[in-house]
Design a protein around this motif. Structure first.
Motif, PDB file in Angstrom:
ATOM      1  N   PHE A 166      25.583  30.668  54.427  1.00  0.00           N
ATOM      2  CA  PHE A 166      27.049  30.669  54.413  1.00  0.00           C
ATOM      3  C   PHE A 166      27.595  32.031  54.817  1.00  0.00           C
ATOM      4  CE2 PHE A 166      28.798  26.769  52.406  1.00  0.00           C
ATOM      5  CZ  PHE A 166      27.610  26.081  52.238  1.00  0.00           C
ATOM      6  N   ILE A 167      28.648  32.004  55.611  1.00  0.00           N
ATOM      7  CA  ILE A 167      29.371  33.242  55.950  1.00  0.00           C
ATOM      8  C   ILE A 167      30.727  33.120  55.245  1.00  0.00           C
ATOM      9  CG2 ILE A 167      30.412  34.594  57.826  1.00  0.00           C
ATOM     10  CD1 ILE A 167      27.730  32.416  58.958  1.00  0.00           C
ATOM     11  N   PHE A 168      30.986  34.067  54.357  1.00  0.00           N
ATOM     12  CA  PHE A 168      32.156  33.951  53.488  1.00  0.00           C
ATOM     13  C   PHE A 168      33.369  34.691  54.035  1.00  0.00           C
ATOM     14  CE2 PHE A 168      28.378  34.132  50.597  1.00  0.00           C
ATOM     15  CZ  PHE A 168      28.407  32.796  50.223  1.00  0.00           C
ATOM     16  N   HIS A 169      34.538  34.250  53.608  1.00  0.00           N
ATOM     17  CA  HIS A 169      35.777  35.009  53.814  1.00  0.00           C
ATOM     18  C   HIS A 169      36.116  35.620  52.453  1.00  0.00           C
ATOM     19  CE1 HIS A 169      40.218  35.402  54.461  1.00  0.00           C
ATOM     20  NE2 HIS A 169      39.768  35.914  55.582  1.00  0.00           N
ATOM     21  N   THR A 170      37.233  36.329  52.371  1.00  0.00           N
ATOM     22  CA  THR A 170      37.510  37.046  51.109  1.00  0.00           C
ATOM     23  C   THR A 170      38.684  36.457  50.315  1.00  0.00           C
ATOM     24  OG1 THR A 170      38.867  38.534  52.410  1.00  0.00           O
ATOM     25  CG2 THR A 170      36.624  39.276  51.920  1.00  0.00           C
ATOM     26  N   GLY A 171      39.139  35.262  50.710  1.00  0.00           N
ATOM     27  CA  GLY A 171      40.305  34.678  50.041  1.00  0.00           C
ATOM     28  C   GLY A 171      39.993  34.215  48.621  1.00  0.00           C
ATOM     29  N   PHE A 172      41.038  34.022  47.855  1.00  0.00           N
ATOM     30  CA  PHE A 172      40.878  33.522  46.478  1.00  0.00           C
ATOM     31  C   PHE A 172      42.224  33.004  45.988  1.00  0.00           C
ATOM     32  CE2 PHE A 172      41.899  38.020  46.306  1.00  0.00           C
ATOM     33  CZ  PHE A 172      42.944  38.062  45.394  1.00  0.00           C
ATOM     34  N   CYS A 173      42.164  32.192  44.941  1.00  0.00           N
ATOM     35  CA  CYS A 173      43.390  31.705  44.302  1.00  0.00           C
ATOM     36  C   CYS A 173      43.735  32.676  43.174  1.00  0.00           C
ATOM     37  CB  CYS A 173      43.150  30.307  43.739  1.00  0.00           C
ATOM     38  SG  CYS A 173      44.358  29.885  42.458  1.00  0.00           S
ATOM     39  N   PRO A 174      44.896  33.328  43.232  1.00  0.00           N
ATOM     40  CA  PRO A 174      45.225  34.308  42.178  1.00  0.00           C
ATOM     41  C   PRO A 174      45.218  33.690  40.780  1.00  0.00           C
ATOM     42  CG  PRO A 174      46.788  34.451  43.997  1.00  0.00           C
ATOM     43  CD  PRO A 174      45.932  33.253  44.274  1.00  0.00           C
ATOM     44  N   THR A 175      45.599  32.416  40.676  1.00  0.00           N
ATOM     45  CA  THR A 175      45.662  31.762  39.357  1.00  0.00           C
ATOM     46  C   THR A 175      44.262  31.592  38.758  1.00  0.00           C
ATOM     47  OG1 THR A 175      47.668  30.605  40.014  1.00  0.00           O
ATOM     48  CG2 THR A 175      46.436  29.644  38.185  1.00  0.00           C
ATOM     49  N   HIS A 176      43.295  31.187  39.563  1.00  0.00           N
ATOM     50  CA  HIS A 176      41.931  30.973  39.050  1.00  0.00           C
ATOM     51  C   HIS A 176      41.110  32.261  39.022  1.00  0.00           C
ATOM     52  CE1 HIS A 176      43.055  26.788  39.968  1.00  0.00           C
ATOM     53  NE2 HIS A 176      42.125  26.438  39.095  1.00  0.00           N
ATOM     54  N   HIS A 177      41.356  33.148  39.980  1.00  0.00           N
ATOM     55  CA  HIS A 177      40.585  34.395  40.103  1.00  0.00           C
ATOM     56  C   HIS A 177      40.827  35.325  38.910  1.00  0.00           C
ATOM     57  CE1 HIS A 177      38.670  37.649  42.407  1.00  0.00           C
ATOM     58  NE2 HIS A 177      39.669  38.431  42.049  1.00  0.00           N
ATOM     59  N   ARG A 178      42.028  35.209  38.335  1.00  0.00           N
ATOM     60  CA  ARG A 178      42.426  36.076  37.232  1.00  0.00           C
ATOM     61  C   ARG A 178      41.538  35.869  35.995  1.00  0.00           C
ATOM     62  NH1 ARG A 178      47.684  34.063  36.557  1.00  0.00           N
ATOM     63  NH2 ARG A 178      48.221  35.060  38.510  1.00  0.00           N
ATOM     64  N   VAL A 179      40.964  34.702  35.869  1.00  0.00           N
ATOM     65  CA  VAL A 179      40.190  34.365  34.663  1.00  0.00           C
ATOM     66  C   VAL A 179      38.791  34.975  34.749  1.00  0.00           C
ATOM     67  CG1 VAL A 179      39.329  32.433  33.293  1.00  0.00           C
ATOM     68  CG2 VAL A 179      41.516  32.270  34.468  1.00  0.00           C
ATOM     69  N   THR A 180      38.362  35.583  33.639  1.00  0.00           N
ATOM     70  CA  THR A 180      37.089  36.316  33.650  1.00  0.00           C
ATOM     71  C   THR A 180      36.104  35.707  32.652  1.00  0.00           C
ATOM     72  OG1 THR A 180      37.820  37.776  31.903  1.00  0.00           O
ATOM     73  CG2 THR A 180      38.294  38.488  34.167  1.00  0.00           C
ATOM     74  N   GLU A 181      34.867  36.210  32.751  1.00  0.00           N
ATOM     75  CA  GLU A 181      33.813  35.844  31.806  1.00  0.00           C
ATOM     76  C   GLU A 181      34.269  36.113  30.367  1.00  0.00           C
ATOM     77  OE1 GLU A 181      30.392  38.297  32.468  1.00  0.00           O
ATOM     78  OE2 GLU A 181      29.087  36.966  31.325  1.00  0.00           O
ATOM     79  N   ALA A 182      34.957  37.254  30.173  1.00  0.00           N
ATOM     80  CA  ALA A 182      35.417  37.622  28.820  1.00  0.00           C
ATOM     81  C   ALA A 182      36.392  36.585  28.270  1.00  0.00           C
ATOM     82  CB  ALA A 182      36.079  39.005  28.853  1.00  0.00           C
ATOM     83  N   ASP A 183      37.247  36.024  29.147  1.00  0.00           N
ATOM     84  CA  ASP A 183      38.181  34.972  28.698  1.00  0.00           C
ATOM     85  C   ASP A 183      37.406  33.750  28.210  1.00  0.00           C
ATOM     86  OD1 ASP A 183      40.606  36.310  29.354  1.00  0.00           O
ATOM     87  OD2 ASP A 183      40.334  35.785  31.458  1.00  0.00           O
ATOM     88  N   ILE A 184      36.377  33.376  28.954  1.00  0.00           N
ATOM     89  CA  ILE A 184      35.596  32.174  28.574  1.00  0.00           C
ATOM     90  C   ILE A 184      34.875  32.446  27.251  1.00  0.00           C
ATOM     91  CG2 ILE A 184      33.692  30.623  29.218  1.00  0.00           C
ATOM     92  CD1 ILE A 184      35.896  30.153  31.085  1.00  0.00           C
ATOM     93  N   LEU A 185      34.273  33.631  27.139  1.00  0.00           N
ATOM     94  CA  LEU A 185      33.521  33.940  25.915  1.00  0.00           C
ATOM     95  C   LEU A 185      34.457  33.946  24.704  1.00  0.00           C
ATOM     96  CD1 LEU A 185      31.045  36.650  27.271  1.00  0.00           C
ATOM     97  CD2 LEU A 185      30.551  34.255  26.702  1.00  0.00           C
TER      98      LEU A 185
END
Ligand code: 13P
Ligand code: SF4
Length: 303
Positions: A166-185
């Protein structure tokens, strides 16, 4: 009709009078979802728009969803209720970005997430949604795949297909990207018996902690079918609210209170009423661009 409020009744009457079809995404406010003919994920909305018999389609969602409906049903009048409801992820990739990647990787197939402009779709071989990315990438007759714009959906899809590059681009959804491992834990600590269901637009550090990963419709299906009595929802908050209303005997918690897509919230009941009354805002796409972009969406719906 008695369960509807005044504005909902006016929308339903106008819908009837004009013979319109209303398609809504799960992230728009619940009272808007309630007056829609179909509520679905991006794939279901696109498929239903293509099959539509109605001459007027109202897309309760963000602009790229309206554009997709117009590309798939070019002879229909397609309206969106909020003219400024865009998707920041779709704006992160340009046609020039795609052309640059194609020049460096001339043998790669080009796949683009449906969260992209018509101009970007015109540069790509095939589109996908979060529910179809893996199936489509697997079916592509290419060892190398350029995937734009969502890096997280691309990484998740690539992790399931080690035989492809896979060749990736750098885009992301700000709403989903904001959530981190620490939030899940932290959420798991607060609700230790809950299963975790997340969207693949989340970071890899988040998806790796999930019990289930899927599109919005797939998360809803998982929540209905799981034996677990508590589910932590790792996508936009309207899904949590919808599930809690539908299944009051289970408990649904949003992983974080920041899980809001501000653009989807612009699609209010008042905006839908104005949209039907004034038949605005109509989606128009330059003919050459539309002709170039349509094939990638048609292939997605057919795949
Ligand atoms: P799905 O509804 O296809 O899962 O997509 C989520 C999304 O972010 C739409 O913008
Ligand atoms: Fe775009 Fe993210 Fe909103 Fe979906 S949730 S419309 S990807 S900003």
């Amino acid at each position: 009709m008695e369960n509807y409020n005044d504005i909902q009744k006016r929308i339903l009457a106008l819908k009837e009078e004009k013979g319109a079809l209303i398609l809504a995404h799960y992230y728009v406010p619940l009272d808007v979802q309630d007056i829609a003919d179909i509520v679905g994920d991006s794939f279901e909305m696109a498929k239903r728009a293509k099959e539509a018999k109605e001459k007027l389609i109202v897309i309760c969602g963000v602009r790229f969803m309206g554009e997709s409906a117009k590309l798939l049903s070019p002879d229909k009048k397609v309206l969106i209720p909020a003219v400024d409801a865009g998707c920041p992820m779709a704006d992160m990739v340009t046609p020039e970005d795609v052309r640059r990647l194609k020049a460096v990787h001339p043998d790669a197939a080009v796949m683009c997430y449906v969260n992209s402009s018509a101009a970007v779709k015109a540069e790509c071989d095939i589109c996908c949604t979060s529910s179809s990315a893996l199936r489509i990438a697997k079916a592509l007759d290419a060892e190398e795949i350029i995937f734009v714009p969502d890096i997280h959906l691309a990484e998740y899809t690539a992790s399931k297909l080690p035989e492809k590059k896979f060749i990736f681009h750098t885009g992301f959804c700000p709403t989903h990207h904001r959530v981190t491992e620490a939030d899940i834990l932290a959420a798991k600590k607060a609700h230790p018996d809950a299963k975790v269901a997340v969207h693949p637009e989340c970071r890899a550090e988040v998806t790796k902690l999930a019990d289930f990963i899927g599109s919005t419709s797939e998360i809803i299906r998982f929540a209905r079918e799981t034996d677990a009595q508590e589910v932590l929802i790792g996508t936009e908050m309207e899904i949590t609210a919808r599930l809690q209303r539908e299944l009051p005997d289970k408990r649904f918690y949003s992983v974080t209170s920041a899980f809001v897509c501000p653009n989807m919230k612009k699609v209010t009941l008042q905006a839908v009423l104005n949209c039907l009354e004034n038949e605005e805002y109509e989606i128009t796409i330059d003919k050459d661009e539309a002709d170039a972009a349509r094939h990638s969406l048609d292939k997605m719906v057919a795949c």
